[in-house]
Design an enzyme around this catalytic site. Structure first.
Site, PDB file in Angstrom:
ATOM      1  N   LYS A  86       0.852  -1.206   0.000  1.00  6.03           N
ATOM      2  CA  LYS A  86       0.000   0.000   0.000  1.00  6.03           C
ATOM      3  C   LYS A  86       0.878   1.244   0.000  1.00  6.03           C
ATOM      4  O   LYS A  86       1.963   1.259   0.608  1.00  6.03           O
ATOM      5  CB  LYS A  86      -0.890  -0.037   1.253  1.00  6.03           C
ATOM      6  CG  LYS A  86      -1.945   1.054   1.334  1.00  6.03           C
ATOM      7  CD  LYS A  86      -2.840   0.822   2.551  1.00  6.03           C
ATOM      8  CE  LYS A  86      -3.928   1.868   2.689  1.00  6.03           C
ATOM      9  NZ  LYS A  86      -4.814   1.594   3.845  1.00  6.03           N
ATOM     10  N   SER A 161      -9.758   1.447   2.709  1.00  4.90           N
ATOM     11  CA  SER A 161      -8.870   2.270   1.914  1.00  4.90           C
ATOM     12  C   SER A 161      -7.805   1.494   1.143  1.00  4.90           C
ATOM     13  O   SER A 161      -7.231   2.032   0.205  1.00  4.90           O
ATOM     14  CB  SER A 161      -8.184   3.298   2.816  1.00  4.90           C
ATOM     15  OG  SER A 161      -7.324   2.662   3.746  1.00  4.90           O
ATOM     16  N   SER A 185      -9.961  -1.154   6.796  1.00  4.72           N
ATOM     17  CA  SER A 185      -9.383  -0.842   5.485  1.00  4.72           C
ATOM     18  C   SER A 185      -8.653  -1.995   4.798  1.00  4.72           C
ATOM     19  O   SER A 185      -8.278  -1.870   3.637  1.00  4.72           O
ATOM     20  CB  SER A 185      -8.421   0.337   5.596  1.00  4.72           C
ATOM     21  OG  SER A 185      -9.131   1.545   5.623  1.00  4.72           O
TER      22      SER A 185
END
Lengths: 499, 102
Positions: A86, A161, A185
């Site tokens: 990420k 996310s 997330s």
């Protein structure tokens, strides 16, 4: 169809194929770079790819393995395994932007502990995955560099996310991926993309080098196509780190060793609040079927009462923005990050305010404002202090529940993937995380695994099964998840369309 | 249900948060933040009398690092991301108006 695609879905088989030299690491990396090149124009899961660095590392690992035919494990638990991370986990190569204009072009001078551990284990980082700006969102639409698409239906969100990380696994870019969680997330995008995602217990994994959002809630978490793959990645990244004083000083169990052991007299708790009328009926049906799978495996099913479930979002949207407003105060356009073009006669304070207004997108600004308001004079007691008191009540409610069961079972998200732009109102987006935020508030661990497919106008959309366990009980969590995976075909069936 | 935020309150919070907002942004955030605060007001339903606030879900005690000298990060690595530098310093606009300083 390449022979490598199915190996990416089964990390154990991939490792064996690499160790036995049936497949070269460079071949694996080339396959992944090729898939990314063909698919990412439409999926937009990655912000940055490191093909040259990945190929150099592949060559080095191939060479090391060629010299160690007698002991392939010497090259590391993840030798040659391609990984995506990420975009809020720093690497001392490439850039790390948190999906924000504020950090566009930011080149970290150091790598996160989880990156060091991955690479020491032989994993190959292919690139940085898109995320909601500063990990604030549930759809990966708030990314400043464009929204990521769900490979099951390009008109829908992948969740967030950590949406780019989930898509990278679902679309076969990599075998493993790292995301991060503050309130769901990892788990929610895992559910919406049909992959496995783990939220480790708070303190299980070092946060050093994870860009801070809500420091008392944040954890790095693994994605994979199967429970075994996610467990392997957790094994590598878990454990105390001197550079994160909140990483727990506890030994890390061997998660892989016991994965296929039966959990003796497993007790599965089903909270009545998780059987809400607000759940999509297809989600509700898949969850009831999952309960029957566990019953069929000999588990005892008990009903649990978690009346504070409905207070989770309110508690979360005090604690997380309050912590975010403090953490994001560091972005002032002075030492790094976006700086507005200075205007003549402007003093420093004006420059801060213009740099932050230009650098942060709307969702980040909203949360900074919310946190600043709730921490400001006169409001602290009513909001922040009260939320911390409710946090204790939620943690106590969890502790009582785990006296009666090993795992709590329910849906990861109330609905399958929703259309892009479908939740324009911030509050409706926040409510996506109704089943996941309390795990972070209580510091527990949890996993989302595929448990069904919903028909949606001729397309199929994945449904995620959510299991939670008490803090530092990842072994039981993983075994319970693996039991379900082995007893059903879902991990085989839930493979996103390849074009 | 709390009163919706006023424009002045939103402007004040934006100032505290060091965010230079347009009038249109202030109005949009005023509505959106008021909605969120109305939802959060749910916490007022719970009796929290006597409950000790829980800042952290795992109650850590302070952990001290070893007091051992270690090399610092090289200056050029730290300055690499700076928007403006002069020599080995970060460059910023004047902090004080002319005539106000030492």
């Amino acid at each position: 169809m390449s022979a490598i695609a199915p190996l990416l879905r089964d990390v154990t088989a991939l490792r064996a194929a690499i160790a036995e030299r049936r497949v070269g690491v460079l071949e694996v990396v080339d396959h992944c770079i090729d898939v990314i090149g063909r698919r990412d124009g439409e999926l937009r899961a990655l912000r940055e790819v490191y093909p040259e660095r990945a190929r150099r590392r592949a060559d080095a690992i191939d060479a090391a393995l060629a010299g160690r035919r007698d002991d392939p494990s010497a090259a590391g638990l993840l030798a040659g395994v391609p990984v995506v991370v990420k975009d809020n986990i720093v690497t001392d190569y490439g850039t790390t932007t948190c999906g924000s204009r504020m950090l566009d072009g930011y080149a970290s001078p150091y790598s996160a502990t989880v990156i060091e551990r991955l690479e020491e284990a032989g994993a190959i980082v292919l690139g940085k995955a898109n995320c909601d700006e500063f990990a604030m969102g549930s759809s990966t639409e708030s990314c400043a560099f464009g929204a990521t698409r769900n490979p099951w239906d390009l008109s829908r969100v992948p969740g967030g996310s950590s949406g780019g990380s989930a898509v990278a696994i679902a679309a076969g870019y990599a075998a493993l991926a790292l995301g991060s969680e503050t309130g769901g997330s990892v788990r929610q995008p895992a559910a919406l993309c049909g992959v496995v995602g783990i939220k480790p217990s708070y303190g299980r994994v070092s946060r050093y080098g994870l860009v801070a959002f809500g420091s008392s809630l944040d954890q790095v978490g693994p994605f994979a196509h199967s429970v075994g793959g996610a467990a392997m990645l957790l094994q590598v990244i878990a454990g105390r780190d001197e550079r994160d004083s909140t990483s727990a000083d506890l030994g890390v169990p061997d998660y892989l060793q016991a994965l296929d052991d039966r959990v003796e007299s497993l007790v599965v708790g089903v909270p009545v609040q998780y059987r809400s009328d607000a759940n999509d009926p297809r989600v509700a049906q898949a969850i009831e079927q999952a309960v029957e799978v566990y019953r069929g495996l000999g588990a005892e099913i008990v009903e649990i009462d978690l009346p504070l479930t409905d207070y989770g979002i309110s508690t979360y949207y005090v604690i997380a923005p309050a912590e975010a407003s403090s953490n994001l105060a560091r972005f002032d356009g002075i030492r790094y990050g976006h700086r507005a073009v200075p205007e003549p006669g402007e003093v420093l304070e004006d420059l801060y305010a213009r740099s932050r207004a230009e650098g942060f997108g709307p969702e980040v600004q909203r949360r900074i404002m919310l946190g600043t308001y709730m921490l400001s004079a006169g409001y602290y007691e009513a909001y922040y202090r009260r939320a911390l008191q409710v946090r204790r009540l939620i943690a106590q409610e969890y502790a009582r529940a785990f006296e009666r069961c090993h795992v709590l079972l329910g849906p990861t998200a109330p609905t399958p993937a929703f259309p892009l732009g479908g939740k324009a109102d911030p509050l409706s987006m926040y409510l996506c995380d109704v089943y996941t935020v309390n795990t972070n508030i209580a510091g527990a661990c949890a996993i989302s695994i595929p448990c069904g497919l919903a028909d949606e106008g001729g397309r199929r959309l994945p449904i995620g099964l959510h299991l939670q366990a008490r803090p530092f009980d990842e072994s039981v969590l993983l075994r319970a998840a693996r039991m379900f995976e082995r007893a059903t075909d879902w991990s085989e069936l839930v493979v996103a369309p390849s074009a | 249900m709390p009163e919706p935020l006023t424009t002045r309150e939103v402007e004040h919070v934006a100032k505290l948060a060091r965010l230079r907002l347009s009038e249109e942004q202030v109005e949009r955030y005023r509505t959106q933040l008021s909605d969120v605060l109305a939802h959060i007001a749910k916490l007022g339903e719970l009796d929290v009398a006597g409950v000790e606030p829980m800042a952290h879900c795992i109650e850590f005690v302070n952990r001290l690092g070893n007091d051992e000298p270690a090399p610092a990060m090289p200056l050029e690595a730290l300055l690499r991301n700076a928007p403006a530098v002069e020599g080995s310093y970060l460059a910023v606009p004047k902090v004080l108006d002319d005539g106000g300083g030492a």
